[in-house]
Design a protein around this motif. Structure first.
Motif, PDB file in Angstrom:
ATOM      1  N   THR A  37      -7.851  -0.386   6.725  1.00  0.00           N
ATOM      2  CA  THR A  37      -8.517  -1.341   7.608  1.00  0.00           C
ATOM      3  C   THR A  37      -8.946  -0.616   8.865  1.00  0.00           C
ATOM      4  O   THR A  37      -8.156   0.122   9.471  1.00  0.00           O
ATOM      5  N   GLU A  45     -12.113  -6.119  12.752  1.00  0.00           N
ATOM      6  CA  GLU A  45     -11.595  -5.316  11.654  1.00  0.00           C
ATOM      7  C   GLU A  45     -12.445  -5.427  10.395  1.00  0.00           C
ATOM      8  O   GLU A  45     -13.049  -6.465  10.118  1.00  0.00           O
ATOM      9  N   PHE A  47     -11.974  -4.310   6.253  1.00  0.00           N
ATOM     10  CA  PHE A  47     -11.095  -3.799   5.208  1.00  0.00           C
ATOM     11  C   PHE A  47     -11.914  -3.086   4.141  1.00  0.00           C
ATOM     12  O   PHE A  47     -12.953  -3.592   3.692  1.00  0.00           O
ATOM     13  N   GLU A 245      -1.217   1.243   2.629  1.00  0.00           N
ATOM     14  CA  GLU A 245      -2.215   0.673   3.530  1.00  0.00           C
ATOM     15  C   GLU A 245      -2.018   1.158   4.969  1.00  0.00           C
ATOM     16  O   GLU A 245      -0.880   1.308   5.428  1.00  0.00           O
ATOM     17  N   THR A 247      -3.917   0.646   9.064  1.00  0.00           N
ATOM     18  CA  THR A 247      -4.939   0.117   9.966  1.00  0.00           C
ATOM     19  C   THR A 247      -5.211   1.160  11.044  1.00  0.00           C
ATOM     20  O   THR A 247      -4.277   1.658  11.681  1.00  0.00           O
ATOM     21  N   ARG A 268      -0.410  -7.307  12.153  1.00  0.00           N
ATOM     22  CA  ARG A 268      -0.456  -6.820  10.777  1.00  0.00           C
ATOM     23  C   ARG A 268       0.925  -6.771  10.123  1.00  0.00           C
ATOM     24  O   ARG A 268       1.034  -6.438   8.949  1.00  0.00           O
TER      25      ARG A 268
END
Length: 609
Positions: A37, A45, A47, A245, A247, A268
């Motif tokens: 992200t 944001e 993704f 994952e 960010t 998050r």
């Protein structure tokens, strides 16, 4: 292949790959709900699922091949936006091209110095194509004239091609992934040759053993510059291999609004992040009570801290202030590493408490021995964990003999993560015949736990005592009026002995009073007053592009009378604007010449007949 990857058998959902190229291909198998992200400067944001990230790497890889680039060619990268950077880097990885990441010119005040260093890196690395963010080509076309091997500059927005045109390449574990140029905090940057095998060995160490990352469970947050090993290896290549994952916060957004870091972790429900020591001190100062009451950080299980010496008081203030958010003190994860080891050398495990030694400060300064305090002045040293699995650590004295536990010496490291060498050569002075890498850092071991206390070349020797500059700098940084993180202490020759010069940044109107306070503090800490105290305006202390203090450069500038006059980290002066204008003019002329006489091997041969 230099390493065994048996650790993966215990990590569900992680597939063993022989190369990062193979790991990139495996992204097609990742769930569409898992990916990276990306935030923009406003915090909005976007993704990108892992399969889509691989698809974009194919398009960019095909575009690089369309430029005539082939496996092994060097691609310079001056790319600011995280999504753009990662897509371009992975595009190069997809077709075996070797990226050479460079920091962007953030400050106009040091544009000339930046240009010299960037040109040297591009020349040394053998870069043939330079990819830059949109709008930067007006500055960087001048490099085509200055760097003989550089053929062209392209904006990343032009790297668009049909993925079906991509020509597949064979990639081996011993092949280069990228060239990591060291930050230059202790000298001229050198290109560390990072191969697939050395990187994967290190990724197993920090993603597996230390952090115990679980795909589909753990999520990371990072604002770290992607040009730096902690940002690139720690939060791009490691998570890509593990399919975890992440960010990404633009570094400039964090610098403008540091609280966005914890805000993102809160929103998050992230479990892992990492930052240098200074970031925790800065966030402690700026975090507002209303944010602390609102943030819920109980999901965090690892907040790594490294890249610079660890300061106990800074980290203690951080954990004390953030306790109300549900953040547990034991989530702090000290680590130690350097570019020549790819990233990590030692790390605290996320399941273990942080180790802090309270020791006799005088005994350590005088004899280099870590002894428990028994009254008097104390010093706190933070453990950086044990060596990552499959590797070895030693601490040796000046004669190369192994030091006893608790005795300060130089840190040596051996194992499959050690670089294969520098692009420019010369690694044989650091890596001996038995594979031991001399780090140049000082520390000691206690029951296998590593405590790092400074760099050997930065040591200040006063009346026969070895004093770490951080011992002085940390105390001076506590004084009102001193800009935290800008103090440098160095040794200079004063008549027949060594003296200490302290340099710092301040906005104080009463520099003389501040100098007196600094002098008194230094005398209290080391027993003698400093030979000189220099107060400078903000932006004058030399730092690397990743924010590390450049003590060697500061000492040279002081001795040459150039301190505060060799460019500034601040922007906006008329001189800086004129330098920028000159650079743009040079770039325009270089681009005009290129349109008439494209720079390639055949054309160069024709022009010189």
């Amino acid at each position: 292949m230099k390493q065994s990857h048996g650790l993966l058998a215990r990590v569900e959902g992680v597939h063993e790959s022989r190369t990062l190229h193979e790991a990139l291909l495996r992204l097609d198998e990742a769930p569409a709900t898992r990916g990276f992200t990306f935030q923009n400067e406003r915090g909005e944001e976007r993704f990108v699922a892992f399969p889509a990230l691989h698809a974009e790497s194919r398009r960019r890889g095909a575009a690089l091949q369309a430029l005539g680039m082939k496996k092994g060619d060097r691609l310079g990268m001056v790319v600011i936006d995280p999504e753009d950077f990662i897509a371009t880097f992975l595009g190069a990885l997809r077709v075996g091209i070797v990226p050479v990441p460079l920091y962007p010119p953030v400050h106009l005040g040091n544009l000339e110095s930046y240009t010299r260093q960037a040109a040297a890196i591009l020349a040394s690395s053998g870069t043939t194509v330079l990819a830059v963010s949109a709008g930067l080509s007006s500055i960087f076309w001048a490099f085509v004239e200055r760097v003989p091997n550089l053929a062209r500059v392209v904006e990343t927005s032009s790297l668009v091609a049909d993925a079906s045109a991509l020509r597949e390449v064979l990639v081996a574990p011993e092949d280069l992934v990228f060239l990591q140029y060291t930050s230059g905090s202790t000298g001229t940057p050198k290109g560390v040759r990072a191969t697939h095998s050395t990187l994967i060995a290190n990724i197993h160490g920090f993603m597996g053993s230390a952090l115990s990352m679980q795909p589909g469970v753990d999520t990371g947050v990072s604002w770290l510059p992607l040009q730096h090993d902690m940002g690139l290896i720690g939060f791009v290549l490691g998570p890509l291999y593990w399919q975890v994952e992440v960010t990404f916060i633009p570094t400039l957004r964090f610098l403008k609004r540091p609280e966005c870091w914890m805000e993102t972790i809160h929103r998050r429900k992230a479990t892992v992040s990492f930052a240098p020591n200074f970031a925790y001190g800065w966030l402690t100062r700026v975090a507002r009570d209303e944010d602390l009451e609102r943030w819920s950080l109980g999901n965090v299980r690892a907040l790594g801290v490294g890249a610079e010496p660890l300061h106990y008081d800074t980290l203690k203030r951080f954990t004390d202030k953030f306790a109300r958010t549900g953040l547990r003190p034991d989530v702090l994860l000290p680590a130690y590493g350097l570019a020549e080891s790819m990233l990590a050398i030692s790390m605290k495990k996320s399941t273990e408490p942080m180790k802090v030694r309270t020791l006799d400060a005088g005994r350590f300064r005088d004899d280099g021995v870590s002894m428990p305090a028994d009254g008097g002045e104390v010093e706190h040293h933070i453990g950086c964990g044990k060596v990552i699995p499959g590797h070895e650590l030693r601490v040796v004295d000046e004669k190369g003999a192994t030091c006893a536990d608790g005795v300060r010496g130089e840190i040596l490291f051996r194992g499959p993560s050690v670089m294969e060498g520098y692009q420019e050569g010369g690694a044989e002075t650091l890596i001996d015949a038995d594979g031991w890498l001399r780090t140049g850092d000082l520390g000691y071991l206690v029951d296998g736990e590593l405590y790092v206390v400074g760099r050997a070349k930065d040591l200040i020797i006063i009346r026969g005592r070895n004093i770490s500059p951080q011992t002085i700098e940390w105390e001076v940084n506590k004084l009102p009026g001193v800009r935290v993180g800008t103090t440098i202490a160095v040794a200079v020759r004063v008549e027949d002995t060594e003296g200490v010069v302290v340099m710092l940044e301040t906005r104080s109107d009463n520099a003389e009073a501040l100098k007196a306070e600094v002098a008194a503090t230094v005398k209290r800490v080391i027993g003698v007053p400093p030979a000189d105290v220099v107060c400078l305006p903000p932006g004058a202390i030399p730092k690397t592009s990743s924010g590390k203090l450049q003590r060697g450069k500061a000492r040279r500038q002081y001795l040459e009378g150039k301190l505060g006059r060799e460019g500034s980290r601040t922007a906006g002066s008329m001189g800086a604007r004129l330098r920028l204008g000159l650079q743009v003019t040079r770039s325009w002329w270089a681009r005009a010449r290129f349109s008439l006489w494209p720079k390639n091997t055949k054309e160069e041969e024709h022009r010189h007949e």
